[in-house]
Each structure stands twice: as C-alpha cells, then as structure tokens.
Design a protein around this motif. Structure first.
Motif, PDB file in Angstrom:
ATOM      1  N   PRO A  61       0.923  -1.342   0.199  1.00 26.93           N
ATOM      2  CA  PRO A  61      -0.075  -0.220  -0.159  1.00 26.93           C
ATOM      3  C   PRO A  61       0.256   1.350   0.263  1.00 26.93           C
ATOM      4  O   PRO A  61       1.826   1.421   0.844  1.00 26.93           O
ATOM      5  CB  PRO A  61      -0.991  -0.366   0.937  1.00 26.93           C
ATOM      6  N   GLU A  62       0.413   2.111  -0.484  1.00 30.65           N
ATOM      7  CA  GLU A  62       1.624   3.300  -1.152  1.00 30.65           C
ATOM      8  C   GLU A  62       0.767   4.507  -0.538  1.00 30.65           C
ATOM      9  O   GLU A  62       0.082   5.084   0.217  1.00 30.65           O
ATOM     10  CB  GLU A  62       2.346   3.244  -2.189  1.00 30.65           C
ATOM     11  N   GLY A  63      -0.297   5.021  -2.002  1.00 30.86           N
ATOM     12  CA  GLY A  63      -0.847   6.118  -1.565  1.00 30.86           C
ATOM     13  C   GLY A  63      -2.276   6.055  -0.687  1.00 30.86           C
ATOM     14  O   GLY A  63      -3.283   5.259  -0.714  1.00 30.86           O
ATOM     15  N   VAL A  64      -2.309   7.395  -0.341  1.00 29.09           N
ATOM     16  CA  VAL A  64      -3.795   7.614   0.649  1.00 29.09           C
ATOM     17  C   VAL A  64      -4.262   8.587   0.290  1.00 29.09           C
ATOM     18  O   VAL A  64      -3.571   9.899   0.156  1.00 29.09           O
ATOM     19  CB  VAL A  64      -3.891   7.268   2.158  1.00 29.09           C
ATOM     20  N   THR A  65      -5.733   8.539  -0.041  1.00 26.54           N
ATOM     21  CA  THR A  65      -6.240   9.876  -0.331  1.00 26.54           C
ATOM     22  C   THR A  65      -7.590  10.139  -0.269  1.00 26.54           C
ATOM     23  O   THR A  65      -8.494   9.144  -0.197  1.00 26.54           O
ATOM     24  CB  THR A  65      -6.727  10.664  -1.563  1.00 26.54           C
ATOM     25  N   THR A  66      -8.682  10.958   0.240  1.00 29.92           N
ATOM     26  CA  THR A  66     -10.075  10.804   0.933  1.00 29.92           C
ATOM     27  C   THR A  66     -10.329  12.113  -0.216  1.00 29.92           C
ATOM     28  O   THR A  66     -10.463  12.422  -1.053  1.00 29.92           O
ATOM     29  CB  THR A  66      -9.990  11.867   2.399  1.00 29.92           C
ATOM     30  N   THR A  67     -11.819  10.642  -0.274  1.00 28.78           N
ATOM     31  CA  THR A  67     -13.050  11.441  -1.010  1.00 28.78           C
ATOM     32  C   THR A  67     -13.347  12.545  -0.870  1.00 28.78           C
ATOM     33  O   THR A  67     -13.361  12.663   0.240  1.00 28.78           O
ATOM     34  CB  THR A  67     -14.373  10.477  -1.361  1.00 28.78           C
ATOM     35  N   PRO A  68     -13.967  13.859  -2.472  1.00 28.58           N
ATOM     36  CA  PRO A  68     -13.995  15.026  -1.280  1.00 28.58           C
ATOM     37  C   PRO A  68     -15.428  15.019  -0.402  1.00 28.58           C
ATOM     38  O   PRO A  68     -15.311  16.499   0.214  1.00 28.58           O
ATOM     39  CB  PRO A  68     -14.603  15.507  -2.824  1.00 28.58           C
ATOM     40  N   ASP A  69     -16.201  13.949  -0.273  1.00 27.58           N
ATOM     41  CA  ASP A  69     -17.287  14.687   0.476  1.00 27.58           C
ATOM     42  C   ASP A  69     -16.166  13.678   2.128  1.00 27.58           C
ATOM     43  O   ASP A  69     -17.453  14.105   2.500  1.00 27.58           O
ATOM     44  CB  ASP A  69     -18.383  13.239   0.220  1.00 27.58           C
ATOM     45  N   GLY A  70     -15.477  12.843   1.996  1.00 26.29           N
ATOM     46  CA  GLY A  70     -15.108  12.025   3.401  1.00 26.29           C
ATOM     47  C   GLY A  70     -15.882  11.452   4.260  1.00 26.29           C
ATOM     48  O   GLY A  70     -15.811  10.236   4.772  1.00 26.29           O
ATOM     49  N   LYS A  71     -17.004  10.015   2.881  1.00 30.20           N
ATOM     50  CA  LYS A  71     -17.606   9.549   2.972  1.00 30.20           C
ATOM     51  C   LYS A  71     -16.538   7.935   2.915  1.00 30.20           C
ATOM     52  O   LYS A  71     -17.015   7.270   3.421  1.00 30.20           O
ATOM     53  CB  LYS A  71     -18.630   9.178   2.354  1.00 30.20           C
ATOM     54  N   GLN A  72     -15.316   8.390   1.743  1.00 28.45           N
ATOM     55  CA  GLN A  72     -14.563   7.190   1.562  1.00 28.45           C
ATOM     56  C   GLN A  72     -13.004   7.420   1.948  1.00 28.45           C
ATOM     57  O   GLN A  72     -12.568   8.898   1.300  1.00 28.45           O
ATOM     58  CB  GLN A  72     -14.939   6.490   0.315  1.00 28.45           C
ATOM     59  N   PHE A  73     -12.402   6.870   1.790  1.00 21.05           N
ATOM     60  CA  PHE A  73     -10.303   7.112   1.979  1.00 21.05           C
ATOM     61  C   PHE A  73     -10.049   6.054   0.451  1.00 21.05           C
ATOM     62  O   PHE A  73     -10.559   4.348   1.007  1.00 21.05           O
ATOM     63  CB  PHE A  73      -9.630   7.245   2.439  1.00 21.05           C
ATOM     64  N   TYR A  74      -9.683   6.379  -0.495  1.00 16.92           N
ATOM     65  CA  TYR A  74      -9.064   5.331  -1.629  1.00 16.92           C
ATOM     66  C   TYR A  74      -7.312   5.074  -1.133  1.00 16.92           C
ATOM     67  O   TYR A  74      -6.771   6.114  -0.742  1.00 16.92           O
ATOM     68  CB  TYR A  74      -8.404   5.941  -2.644  1.00 16.92           C
ATOM     69  N   VAL A  75      -6.844   3.653  -0.885  1.00 22.66           N
ATOM     70  CA  VAL A  75      -5.502   3.182  -1.143  1.00 22.66           C
ATOM     71  C   VAL A  75      -5.238   2.865  -2.306  1.00 22.66           C
ATOM     72  O   VAL A  75      -5.375   1.879  -2.453  1.00 22.66           O
ATOM     73  CB  VAL A  75      -4.831   1.782   0.190  1.00 22.66           C
ATOM     74  N   THR A  76      -3.873   3.458  -2.251  1.00 22.65           N
ATOM     75  CA  THR A  76      -3.608   2.649  -3.564  1.00 22.65           C
ATOM     76  C   THR A  76      -2.253   1.364  -3.699  1.00 22.65           C
ATOM     77  O   THR A  76      -1.647   1.255  -2.639  1.00 22.65           O
ATOM     78  CB  THR A  76      -2.931   3.278  -4.890  1.00 22.65           C
ATOM     79  N   CYS A  77      -2.227   0.844  -3.921  1.00 23.78           N
ATOM     80  CA  CYS A  77      -1.611  -1.023  -3.513  1.00 23.78           C
ATOM     81  C   CYS A  77      -0.580  -1.210  -4.984  1.00 23.78           C
ATOM     82  O   CYS A  77      -0.490  -1.662  -5.660  1.00 23.78           O
ATOM     83  CB  CYS A  77      -1.886  -1.864  -3.673  1.00 23.78           C
ATOM     84  N   GLU A  78       0.897  -0.406  -5.401  1.00 27.10           N
ATOM     85  CA  GLU A  78       1.690  -0.222  -6.343  1.00 27.10           C
ATOM     86  C   GLU A  78       1.909  -1.863  -6.971  1.00 27.10           C
ATOM     87  O   GLU A  78       2.198  -2.343  -8.083  1.00 27.10           O
ATOM     88  CB  GLU A  78       3.262  -0.138  -5.278  1.00 27.10           C
ATOM     89  N   ALA A  79       2.170  -3.066  -5.639  1.00 20.94           N
ATOM     90  CA  ALA A  79       2.383  -4.336  -5.996  1.00 20.94           C
ATOM     91  C   ALA A  79       1.607  -5.297  -7.466  1.00 20.94           C
ATOM     92  O   ALA A  79       2.401  -5.907  -8.426  1.00 20.94           O
ATOM     93  CB  ALA A  79       3.229  -5.302  -4.956  1.00 20.94           C
ATOM     94  N   GLY A  80       0.416  -5.006  -6.912  1.00 16.45           N
ATOM     95  CA  GLY A  80      -0.784  -5.918  -8.118  1.00 16.45           C
ATOM     96  C   GLY A  80      -1.140  -5.123  -9.154  1.00 16.45           C
ATOM     97  O   GLY A  80      -2.372  -5.242  -9.558  1.00 16.45           O
ATOM     98  N   GLY A  81      -0.872  -2.959  -8.523  1.00 13.55           N
ATOM     99  CA  GLY A  81      -2.371  -2.481  -9.717  1.00 13.55           C
ATOM    100  C   GLY A  81      -3.468  -2.339  -8.529  1.00 13.55           C
ATOM    101  O   GLY A  81      -4.890  -2.714  -9.398  1.00 13.55           O
ATOM    102  N   ASP A  82      -3.356  -2.556  -8.017  1.00 10.94           N
ATOM    103  CA  ASP A  82      -5.302  -2.819  -6.347  1.00 10.94           C
ATOM    104  C   ASP A  82      -5.429  -1.252  -6.056  1.00 10.94           C
ATOM    105  O   ASP A  82      -4.438  -0.924  -5.566  1.00 10.94           O
ATOM    106  CB  ASP A  82      -5.024  -3.865  -5.592  1.00 10.94           C
ATOM    107  N   ILE A  83      -6.841  -0.571  -6.495  1.00 11.75           N
ATOM    108  CA  ILE A  83      -7.249  -0.106  -5.324  1.00 11.75           C
ATOM    109  C   ILE A  83      -8.439  -0.293  -3.980  1.00 11.75           C
ATOM    110  O   ILE A  83      -9.182  -0.846  -5.124  1.00 11.75           O
ATOM    111  CB  ILE A  83      -7.377   1.599  -6.122  1.00 11.75           C
ATOM    112  N   TYR A  84      -8.360   0.458  -2.965  1.00 11.06           N
ATOM    113  CA  TYR A  84      -9.328  -0.225  -2.179  1.00 11.06           C
ATOM    114  C   TYR A  84      -9.966   1.426  -2.080  1.00 11.06           C
ATOM    115  O   TYR A  84      -9.330   1.751  -1.946  1.00 11.06           O
ATOM    116  CB  TYR A  84      -8.314  -1.140  -0.923  1.00 11.06           C
ATOM    117  N   VAL A  85     -11.497   0.371  -1.532  1.00 11.14           N
ATOM    118  CA  VAL A  85     -11.482   2.242  -1.546  1.00 11.14           C
ATOM    119  C   VAL A  85     -12.029   1.579   0.423  1.00 11.14           C
ATOM    120  O   VAL A  85     -12.325   0.318   0.318  1.00 11.14           O
ATOM    121  CB  VAL A  85     -13.304   1.884  -2.604  1.00 11.14           C
TER     122      VAL A  85
END
Length: 124
Positions: A61-85
């Motif tokens: 896991p690398e990047g973290v960002t919050t959605t503009p409404d604050g209801k979710q945040f995203y986590v990017t995972c470099e090794a597998g090209g995955d993004i989790y909500v």
C-alpha cells in the motif's frame, strides 16, 4: 507530533509498520495511513493520539486520499495494481479494483466526480 508555534516535536503516533503516505479526514479528526510492510491501512484519532482501526488491503500500500465528501478513502497498492475503497463510517474495505501499472497516488480533481492516478511507477 509537531507544535506549529514552536516547531518542536511534542509526541509520536503509532501508525503501523512502515507508514508510507497519509491523508486527513474531511473533518480533521482522523489520519488515514498506508502501511507497506503489513498490507494494511491505519486510522488514527488525532485528539486521542490513538490507533483506532487497521484495515487489510493489498500488497505494498502506498497512496492514500480522501474523497471530497469524506465518506471514503482510497488506498493504492503498487505491487498488484490494486486500489481499495474504505468506508469511513465503519472503516471496512467496501470496494476494490485493479489498474495497469503500479499506482502510487489517486487524487480527485474538480468537480470531484472522478479521480485518476497520474503517477505510474515502473517496477524496481
């Protein structure tokens, strides 16, 4: 923690193993952190200076960002090209999708209806 007025270190937060990046919650009460070694994201209460939640995500896991409404945040995972909500109401992963390459960040742009990952790092 750093006191802004004096620029002195006043404390330390236990964020998890090998914290990579972080984002603040929309209300400013929590910090969301990616932890590369443990394949997790952490949620820290700023007021309590306490680790409150650990959410399993994918490899590196690398990047973290919050959605503009604050209801979710995203986590990017470099090794597998995955993004989790992750849902910020119950701090569980509610979505997962794959992208090509090694996503490192996922910023949202006005009008904040979509995001993109501008940084696509090659494998080492």
């Amino acid at each position: 923690m750093l006191e802004a007025a004096t620029k002195k270190l006043t404390g330390k937060l236990n964020a998890g193993s090998d914290p990579e990046e972080f984002a603040l919650s929309k209300d400013g009460r929590h910090i969301y952190i990616s932890n590369e070694d443990t394949k997790t994201a952490s949620v820290i209460s700023i007021a309590a200076a306490k680790l409150e939640h650990i959410i399993p995500v994918g490899q590196e896991p690398e990047g973290v960002t919050t959605t503009p409404d604050g209801k979710q945040f995203y986590v990017t995972c470099e090794a597998g090209g995955d993004i989790y909500v992750v849902d910020t109401a119950n701090y569980s992963a509610v979505g997962h999708f794959k992208v090509n390459g090694r996503p490192a960040v996922w910023p949202f742009y006005p009008p904040a209806e979509s995001g993109s990952f501008p940084q696509n790092r090659p494998a080492n």
